[in-house]
Design an enzyme around this catalytic site. Structure first.
Site, mmCIF file in Angstrom:
data_model
loop_
_atom_site.group_PDB
_atom_site.id
_atom_site.type_symbol
_atom_site.label_atom_id
_atom_site.label_comp_id
_atom_site.label_asym_id
_atom_site.label_seq_id
_atom_site.Cartn_x
_atom_site.Cartn_y
_atom_site.Cartn_z
ATOM 1 N N ALA A 1 -10.603 -11.049 14.019
ATOM 2 C CA ALA A 1 -11.893 -10.509 14.453
ATOM 3 C C ALA A 1 -11.840 -10.033 15.898
ATOM 4 C CB ALA A 1 -12.984 -11.572 14.288
ATOM 5 N N ASN B 1 -12.207 -9.076 9.808
ATOM 6 C CA ASN B 1 -11.976 -7.701 10.239
ATOM 7 C C ASN B 1 -13.266 -6.889 10.213
ATOM 8 O OD1 ASN B 1 -9.103 -6.457 10.730
ATOM 9 N ND2 ASN B 1 -8.838 -8.250 9.421
ATOM 10 N N ASP C 1 -14.254 -16.039 11.912
ATOM 11 C CA ASP C 1 -14.416 -17.383 11.348
ATOM 12 C C ASP C 1 -15.394 -18.276 12.113
ATOM 13 O OD1 ASP C 1 -12.475 -16.528 9.616
ATOM 14 O OD2 ASP C 1 -10.980 -18.021 10.183
ATOM 15 N N CYS D 1 -3.128 -15.217 7.168
ATOM 16 C CA CYS D 1 -3.033 -15.383 5.715
ATOM 17 C C CYS D 1 -1.586 -15.346 5.239
ATOM 18 C CB CYS D 1 -3.816 -14.294 4.996
ATOM 19 S SG CYS D 1 -5.529 -14.229 5.497
#
Lengths: 452, 452
Positions: free
Chosen positions: B11, B303, B281, B42
């Site tokens: 982010a 994102n 998050d 990830c």
């Protein structure tokens, strides 16, 4: 109450099965000209290479299986005349050579589509085929087995032509793909066609676009073709120059024929004749995007229109509605998948819509995850409204991207709606932001700029 | 005009890059505690097995690359205090050990989430890890290299736990997966969890659900775990018992914390503090289906919210809106894909919605086409309205089915809309009628029946 279905492939058998489900007391008869009903026609090209092993696998359901549901399927029976004012039919039993009369209360026409004949001198030679029916596949396979042609000519670069070219190549044959249009897959925009052509050449298919197959020659059996003046060896010819709706029966019965050449139907698959419905490749439907008439002869649409026609014919009322099509399709040629939904840029312009497009290159997995392949996605939207008009996808996962865009079109979403759509991400399944989101982001920027 | 971004993973870096794009004259600084910014978190589980080879591949962009765009990225810098009334920050340079003051005109908080500590005796032993950062992966790999543990314990059966279990198993280790809940993947309905558990067992993962990891033991280095009273050998322990939003900094600055425990934001990713946005998050957003608050700590959402926060912070206005989430997710465990969008049946009930569900089994390709695998699709809709509420998919192509259903949810489609949706069909890509259409057809029948 007696329902007769004319045609026993996808739409016809679906209509019959569905009618049985909603009305257990209906008498149902299906007449079918070919020897097997319920064929998965889309699987025929794969039978040639043995990718699908055994013709039996393409028969979804036998007449005996239909009989268990109380559906009478009569194969090798051709319906030659429909008299809607009397509710009567003339049927020819092709095996016996006799003609008899039958009656109906309700009728579903699912006569399908037929191959456009190649229509050049020599088309009647042994070794020259279409690929519409299981019996065509049988004959092609028999020809290959007996004569082991070194080289095949496929005429036509649509879905079927491309699939046949691949499957003959997989058998080890040299394959020439010839067609009149200057590029293959003309339903797609030129940049997509170009990539498909590159892939075909990489896989050893000799492409002859913008070419005229002028004549086929041989000594009873085909030996060569003259293509734009040049002699080309060909011990097997498969023509896939297009199909056209099979509407003779409907036309003679007085049914209205639509502007696409297929049988006109309303939103409930009713034809212009009383108590007569039509479904599948013989029927015209509507394009959801343009609102205009559409003729999309594909297996999934045939199943869907068959279902609607079957329900409504069984109940004798307008119980279900078919909402129209987007013209979604996909095909595989060797290792390349190409999918499309809605309008291409050219089709949008043809429909009088001011279209803006964006094409992006992305990957089918996270860049760092092994096996990520190149993916191309093109989105087309309407200037002003931003309404999505169509999408074309190429590469691994093209089926997913096409289906996501088809669902977006179905829901009437605009380009800006797609920028933040919450799709599933994990590294094995795509980049962190889906190609759909990436393309929508680029397209949105273009939509907000003044026209050049 | 000076923009400061706190946090440099998904982010934060997206917000900075986006801010640069929309406002080329902005001064932009990103502070990041970990030594590398712009990590694809990830991908961390796949680094363990070597499926992703080389940590460098997970670094999407280095500080030098950011510098070329005029974005200053300072790693090993922890922001310790934000004073919104003065537009000032206290920053600790972790390498130098010093603290300095910085100022901002606009601030984006992208502080992420932290692992919930395992919190049992022995958690501090060598060989006990979380997997949040690249440095965690480095340490786990170093531990494996040096001590070659025969057996690993993974605590927690969420996405990360399942992916770690797979990747350690691929290294040839014996793997025990232990967790308190009675089934894995609790975001899914029980029938899906059961299939995932079967698959884990088939692949040799020893499952201990409904189990309590009570203690870890060893001589400095972990050797065994006590699980529900039983001693289990474990030379490596990876805890994936959950994550929680990292909101300490925001809370101390006076920002409103949402009911989910994450930083409250409006539709433009603005926090309750002036000139402060939040994304990723650490931020709370909205669920599009329930309308309620949502906290979905996933990379794609990070994102997207980062993009919106970056745009709005750069322009200082409410230029872009984040429309909320569906909670779409997918994961792979060995050869099984499981995806979900919207609400499970249980979640729908929990949200006070009267839900009806249908689960079908289908195939990932036409039945006759080689390689067709079993696919399960469950659709959930609201009784009465027929509005689609959620979907869960399992098996090959689960990513496609999940994305189609996510797009349908995004467009507010109802179950009946999906019965005739025009998706792409060809034998290598699915059955003639998509599992989505099959499931919608069954569900529509249930929706039209009176409640039992």
């Amino acid at each position: 109450m007696r329902l007769v279905v004319v045609g026993g492939v996808a739409a016809g058998t679906k209509a019959a099965a569905r009618a049985r489900r909603v009305n257990p007391r209906l008498e149902i008869t299906v007449y079918q000209e070919e020897p097997e009903p319920s064929i998965s026609e889309c699987g025929l090209p794969y039978l040639l290479s043995g990718t699908v092993s055994g013709r039996r696998r393409l028969v979804a359901r036998t007449p005996e299986e239909f009989a268990r549901d109380g559906i009478r399927v009569l194969v090798r029976h051709r319906v030659e005349e429909v008299r809607p004012e009397e509710g009567r039919l003339l049927v020819r039993d092709l095996a016996a050579g006799s003609v008899f009369e039958d009656r109906y209360d309700r009728l579903v026409l699912a006569t399908g589509a037929r191959a456009v004949p190649l229509g050049v001198p020599g088309s009647g030679l042994e070794g020259v085929f279409n690929l519409r029916f299981l019996t065509d596949a049988d004959r092609i396979l028999d020809h290959i087995r007996r004569h082991r042609p070194r080289r095949a000519l496929v005429v036509g670069g649509g879905y079927v032509g491309l699939e046949v070219a691949e499957n003959l190549r997989l058998l080890g044959m040299e394959v020439v793909l010839a067609q009149r249009p200057r590029r293959v897959a003309t339903a797609y925009d030129p940049e997509i066609s170009r990539r498909i052509e590159e892939h075909l050449r990489e896989r050893g298919v000799e492409l002859r676009t913008g070419a005229e197959v002028e004549e086929l020659r041989g000594d009873g059996r085909v030996r060569e073709a003259r293509i734009s003046g040049e002699a080309v060896e060909a011990g097997l010819v498969v023509a896939g120059v297009g199909i056209e709706p099979e509407v003779d029966l409907a036309r003679r019965a007085g049914a209205r024929i639509g502007t696409t050449g297929a049988v006109w139907t309303d939103r409930h698959q009713r034809t212009s004749l009383p108590e007569v419905w039509a479904a599948g490749d013989c029927a015209q439907t509507r394009n959801r995007i343009t609102g205009g008439p559409a003729w999309v002869p594909l297996g999934d649409t045939a199943n869907q229109t068959g279902r609607v026609a079957g329900t409504n014919a069984a109940l004798g009322e307008d119980a279900e509605e078919f909402p129209g099509v987007l013209g979604t399709g996909i095909f595989k040629v060797f290792d390349l998948a190409a999918g499309k939904t809605g309008l291409s840029e050219a089709e949008a312009a043809g429909a009088g819509l001011e279209a803006v497009a964006a094409t992006i290159e992305s990957r089918s997995r996270a860049g760092y995850y092994p096996g990520a392949g190149r993916v191309l996605l093109k989105l087309v939207a309407e200037r002003g409204s931003g309404r999505l008009l169509g999408a074309q996808a190429l590469g691994p996962g093209a089926d997913k991207l096409t289906d996501v865009c088809a669902t977006a079109l179905w829901g009437g979403l605009s380009c800006s709606d797609l920028i933040n759509v919450d799709l599933a991400y994990a590294p094995p399944y795509g980049p962190v932001l889906s190609p759909v989101i990436q393309a929508a982001t680029v397209l949105q920027r273009r939509l907000s700029q003044p026209p050049k």
